[in-house]
Motif scaffolding. Sequence first.
Motif, PDB file in Angstrom:
ATOM      1  N   ILE A  51      -3.498   3.493  -1.358  1.00 39.21           N
ATOM      2  CA  ILE A  51      -3.120   4.625  -0.868  1.00 39.21           C
ATOM      3  C   ILE A  51      -3.872   5.551   0.685  1.00 39.21           C
ATOM      4  O   ILE A  51      -4.199   6.513   1.294  1.00 39.21           O
ATOM      5  CB  ILE A  51      -3.127   5.451  -2.471  1.00 39.21           C
ATOM      6  N   LEU A  52      -5.073   4.621  -0.234  1.00 35.57           N
ATOM      7  CA  LEU A  52      -6.184   5.202   0.960  1.00 35.57           C
ATOM      8  C   LEU A  52      -5.934   4.777   1.913  1.00 35.57           C
ATOM      9  O   LEU A  52      -5.873   5.184   3.309  1.00 35.57           O
ATOM     10  CB  LEU A  52      -8.109   4.609   0.852  1.00 35.57           C
ATOM     11  N   THR A  84      -3.873   7.244   4.038  1.00 37.07           N
ATOM     12  CA  THR A  84      -3.900   8.369   4.296  1.00 37.07           C
ATOM     13  C   THR A  84      -4.960   8.696   5.519  1.00 37.07           C
ATOM     14  O   THR A  84      -5.079   9.279   6.224  1.00 37.07           O
ATOM     15  CB  THR A  84      -4.612   8.724   3.067  1.00 37.07           C
ATOM     16  N   PHE A 120      -2.430   7.859   8.180  1.00 34.27           N
ATOM     17  CA  PHE A 120      -2.152   9.657   8.930  1.00 34.27           C
ATOM     18  C   PHE A 120      -2.764  10.602   9.261  1.00 34.27           C
ATOM     19  O   PHE A 120      -2.945  10.637  10.022  1.00 34.27           O
ATOM     20  CB  PHE A 120      -1.255  10.417   7.288  1.00 34.27           C
ATOM     21  N   GLY A 121      -3.800  10.276   8.264  1.00 37.74           N
ATOM     22  CA  GLY A 121      -5.185  11.030   9.696  1.00 37.74           C
ATOM     23  C   GLY A 121      -5.645  10.853  11.127  1.00 37.74           C
ATOM     24  O   GLY A 121      -5.667  12.134  12.194  1.00 37.74           O
TER      25      GLY A 121
END
Length: 125
Positions: A13-14, A17, A20-21
């Motif tokens: 998940i990290l 994210t 995505f960032g």
Amino acid sequence: MNLDKVISGFFIILAMTLNFGFFYGDIQSIESHSKYELFAAIIINLIATILKLGDKTQLGSVLLATSLVADIQLITAAIIWTVVAYSSTMDSSVMSVVVSLSGGALLANITSVALYVGDTLKSKR
């Protein structure tokens, strides 16, 4: 609670994210995308890939494949950015290529997270 699943899920998940960032923002704006965030996304994706190596199930093979796709695309994006930064000037067309590669990696990471969550919901207690 299975600590291995927690750690694996955390990095999966990290990775998504962080990717995505980096991806979020104007596709042609160099200022909207941090090279440090791309570097962090690559490192976390590589850690997530290493954590997926031990799984011998069919789902584990698919998760590993999605992670490898994300790794290849993010590393390619970093190579392009580095080569252009040191050989010529970075412009919006090159940044579009880097961000597009990151978008492909993001799609692979979203697929990985969806499969991981689906497997978690399917598993029995």
